[in-house]
Design a protein around this motif. Structure first.
Motif, PDB file in Angstrom:
ATOM      1  N   GLY A 264       0.807  -1.228   0.000  1.00  0.00           N
ATOM      2  CA  GLY A 264       0.000   0.000   0.000  1.00  0.00           C
ATOM      3  C   GLY A 264       0.836   1.272   0.000  1.00  0.00           C
ATOM      4  O   GLY A 264       0.286   2.364   0.131  1.00  0.00           O
ATOM      5  N   LEU A 265       2.158   1.155  -0.159  1.00  0.00           N
ATOM      6  CA  LEU A 265       3.010   2.352  -0.041  1.00  0.00           C
ATOM      7  C   LEU A 265       3.664   2.762  -1.357  1.00  0.00           C
ATOM      8  O   LEU A 265       4.165   1.912  -2.106  1.00  0.00           O
ATOM      9  CB  LEU A 265       4.141   2.108   0.968  1.00  0.00           C
ATOM     10  CG  LEU A 265       3.756   1.880   2.422  1.00  0.00           C
ATOM     11  CD1 LEU A 265       5.006   1.826   3.287  1.00  0.00           C
ATOM     12  CD2 LEU A 265       2.802   2.959   2.927  1.00  0.00           C
ATOM     13  N   PRO A 266       3.709   4.074  -1.632  1.00  0.00           N
ATOM     14  CA  PRO A 266       4.506   4.553  -2.759  1.00  0.00           C
ATOM     15  C   PRO A 266       5.977   4.206  -2.525  1.00  0.00           C
ATOM     16  O   PRO A 266       6.476   4.349  -1.401  1.00  0.00           O
ATOM     17  CB  PRO A 266       4.297   6.070  -2.750  1.00  0.00           C
ATOM     18  CG  PRO A 266       3.650   6.408  -1.460  1.00  0.00           C
ATOM     19  CD  PRO A 266       3.075   5.149  -0.876  1.00  0.00           C
ATOM     20  N   ALA A 267       6.629   3.759  -3.583  1.00  0.00           N
ATOM     21  CA  ALA A 267       8.015   3.301  -3.426  1.00  0.00           C
ATOM     22  C   ALA A 267       8.773   3.543  -4.725  1.00  0.00           C
ATOM     23  O   ALA A 267       8.186   3.910  -5.743  1.00  0.00           O
ATOM     24  CB  ALA A 267       8.033   1.814  -3.077  1.00  0.00           C
ATOM     25  N   LYS A 268      10.076   3.328  -4.674  1.00  0.00           N
ATOM     26  CA  LYS A 268      10.890   3.430  -5.894  1.00  0.00           C
ATOM     27  C   LYS A 268      12.113   2.551  -5.751  1.00  0.00           C
ATOM     28  O   LYS A 268      12.772   2.531  -4.711  1.00  0.00           O
ATOM     29  CB  LYS A 268      11.343   4.888  -6.123  1.00  0.00           C
ATOM     30  CG  LYS A 268      12.103   5.091  -7.410  1.00  0.00           C
ATOM     31  CD  LYS A 268      11.191   5.009  -8.610  1.00  0.00           C
ATOM     32  CE  LYS A 268      11.940   4.669  -9.893  1.00  0.00           C
ATOM     33  NZ  LYS A 268      12.095   3.211 -10.082  1.00  0.00           N
TER      34      LYS A 268
ATOM     35  N   PRO B 237      -1.466   2.057   4.554  1.00  0.00           N
ATOM     36  CA  PRO B 237      -2.538   3.033   4.810  1.00  0.00           C
ATOM     37  C   PRO B 237      -3.925   2.532   4.437  1.00  0.00           C
ATOM     38  O   PRO B 237      -4.927   3.104   4.876  1.00  0.00           O
ATOM     39  CB  PRO B 237      -2.148   4.238   3.942  1.00  0.00           C
ATOM     40  CG  PRO B 237      -1.231   3.694   2.905  1.00  0.00           C
ATOM     41  CD  PRO B 237      -0.552   2.497   3.489  1.00  0.00           C
ATOM     42  N   TYR B 238      -3.990   1.466   3.643  1.00  0.00           N
ATOM     43  CA  TYR B 238      -5.301   0.915   3.261  1.00  0.00           C
ATOM     44  C   TYR B 238      -5.836  -0.053   4.313  1.00  0.00           C
ATOM     45  O   TYR B 238      -6.999  -0.451   4.246  1.00  0.00           O
ATOM     46  CB  TYR B 238      -5.208   0.174   1.925  1.00  0.00           C
ATOM     47  CG  TYR B 238      -4.748   1.029   0.774  1.00  0.00           C
ATOM     48  CD1 TYR B 238      -5.327   2.274   0.527  1.00  0.00           C
ATOM     49  CD2 TYR B 238      -3.735   0.598  -0.085  1.00  0.00           C
ATOM     50  CE1 TYR B 238      -4.907   3.063  -0.534  1.00  0.00           C
ATOM     51  CE2 TYR B 238      -3.319   1.373  -1.145  1.00  0.00           C
ATOM     52  CZ  TYR B 238      -3.899   2.606  -1.375  1.00  0.00           C
ATOM     53  OH  TYR B 238      -3.489   3.377  -2.417  1.00  0.00           O
ATOM     54  N   ALA B 239      -4.979  -0.443   5.243  1.00  0.00           N
ATOM     55  CA  ALA B 239      -5.387  -1.432   6.253  1.00  0.00           C
ATOM     56  C   ALA B 239      -5.821  -0.707   7.517  1.00  0.00           C
ATOM     57  O   ALA B 239      -4.987  -0.320   8.347  1.00  0.00           O
ATOM     58  CB  ALA B 239      -4.219  -2.373   6.546  1.00  0.00           C
ATOM     59  N   VAL B 240      -7.111  -0.474   7.661  1.00  0.00           N
ATOM     60  CA  VAL B 240      -7.595   0.222   8.866  1.00  0.00           C
ATOM     61  C   VAL B 240      -8.584  -0.675   9.617  1.00  0.00           C
ATOM     62  O   VAL B 240      -9.231  -1.545   9.020  1.00  0.00           O
ATOM     63  CB  VAL B 240      -8.290   1.562   8.516  1.00  0.00           C
ATOM     64  CG1 VAL B 240      -7.307   2.552   7.951  1.00  0.00           C
ATOM     65  CG2 VAL B 240      -9.457   1.350   7.575  1.00  0.00           C
TER      66      VAL B 240
END
Ligand code: DON
Length: 356
Positions: free
Chosen positions: A298-302, A350-353
């Motif tokens: 769920g995280l932006p990465a590079k 962030p999508y896991a709430v």
């Protein structure tokens, strides 16, 4: 705390360093939390997660160093370092955080940030695009497809064609000015002056005919306005900047912290432009495997073919892992596995709430 230390040093006539060491020793013996440093006490659960993740993956032997850039094939494949920097400036590390590797494609994030800063978010959206190509990072077909089939800016700044064009947009009268702008911009994110790995730069400059062709093609289609050779050369140099895991994690943490470096406290980019950069990372940060990556973290990465990967947990932390052996898509095997594990264990997706 500082005042108390001062009083105690006067009282016992010892230096502050000696007193701090003595108190830290006492805390360790008593099993108390470690003494607060300049940035406050460390969160022991993060320390544990990093150490356990390091031990879990340290002997994983999958993947292979990039070898289309000869100097990268010679890098020690056993380098394995993890660093996590929180938005309140705490630094957590495990393994090798001294060894430096070339930043490679992770640089594309920060050049993209610079061009958005200079020209606004539309400068990228209307010229290069902000969509996934679904193709390899150095695909020439993706340029043709975008141009002939899709008829517009349907690429992004994190694959080679879009990245070379993005580098060509950095403002500056001479090559030196453009280069100095880029290097000092990266350094603000890392919080220290970064430098180029000359061996990697030379090696890639001698063997980057494919990128030169991509630069020429991007010029032919008007994405690059002038001097495609310079654009490709500066792009090659930006990929050769040396970084360790802590540098990368600090760069990621600066994005996680609204553009302000949480360690040096310098505002490296404006807060309002950070979401645009993170969106392109979420869309295309791990090339044609970006969907799989987002599915699991769920995280932006590079990623970069030097073996580094950064990921950004907005408002929380930046994380980076370096391990040179790559999978077929060009992403570090161990870095992907280690970051995914840490994100999951720290509940940072962030999508896991939890429902209210
Ligand atoms: O242009 C290249 O091929 C390299 N300098 C950078 C490619 C790269 O890092 C792709 N990453 N996963």
């Amino acid at each position: 705390m500082i005042r108390t230390l001062e009083r105690m040093t006067t009282m016992f006539r010892i230096s502050r360093t000696m007193l701090t060491a003595a108190l830290a020793g006492a805390a360790a013996v008593s099993g108390l939390a470690p003494l607060a440093g300049a940035q406050g006490p460390q969160d022991q659960s993060i320390v544990t997660v990093l150490n356990e993740t390091y031990n879990k993956f340290r002997s994983l032997q999958e993947g292979k160093n990039a070898d289309y850039i000869p100097a990268l094939a010679a890098v020690d494949p056993n380098i394995f370092g993890i660093a996590l920097v929180t938005t309140d400036g705490k630094v957590y590390t495990a393994g090798d955080i001294k060894s430096e590797v070339s930043i490679q494609s992770i640089s594309k994030v920060f050049t993209l940030a610079k061009v958005i800063e200079e020209g606004g978010p539309e400068a990228i959206e209307n010229t290069i695009g902000v969509d996934a190509t679904g193709m390899r990072f150095n695909s020439i077909v993706s340029v043709e497809f975008s141009q002939k089939t899709l008829g517009g800016p349907e690429m992004n700044s994190l694959v080679n064609p879009g990245a070379i064009a993005t580098t060509s947009m950095v403002k500056g009268g001479t090559r030196d000015q453009v280069w100095n702008t880029i290097l000092s911009y990266y350094s603000d994110f890392a919080g220290r002056p970064l430098a180029v790995n000359q061996e990697v730069f030379k090696s890639e400059a001698e063997t980057n005919q494919r990128n030169q062709a991509i630069g020429a093609l991007m010029y032919a289609y008007g994405y690059i306005k002038s001097n495609p050779q310079q654009a490709t050369d500066v792009y090659t140099e930006q990929c050769s900047v040396n970084v360790n895991a802590k540098d990368l994690a600090t760069m990621a943490a600066t994005l996680a912290n609204g553009g302000k470096n949480p360690v040096s406290k310098k505002q490296a980019m404006s807060t309002k432009n950070v979401p645009y950069v993170l969106a392109v990372m979420a869309t295309a940060g791990l090339y044609d495997d970006t969907g799989k990556w987002l599915y699991h973290t769920g995280l932006p990465a590079k990623s970069g073919v030097g073996g580094g990967i950064i990921a950004v947990a907005p408002g929380k932390f930046g994380i980076a892992v370096i391990s040179p052996p790559l999978d077929d898509a060009g992403n570090s095997v161990k870095a992907q596995r280690a970051i995914a594990e840490i994100v999951q264990r720290l509940n940072a997706n962030p999508y896991a709430v939890q429902p209210r």
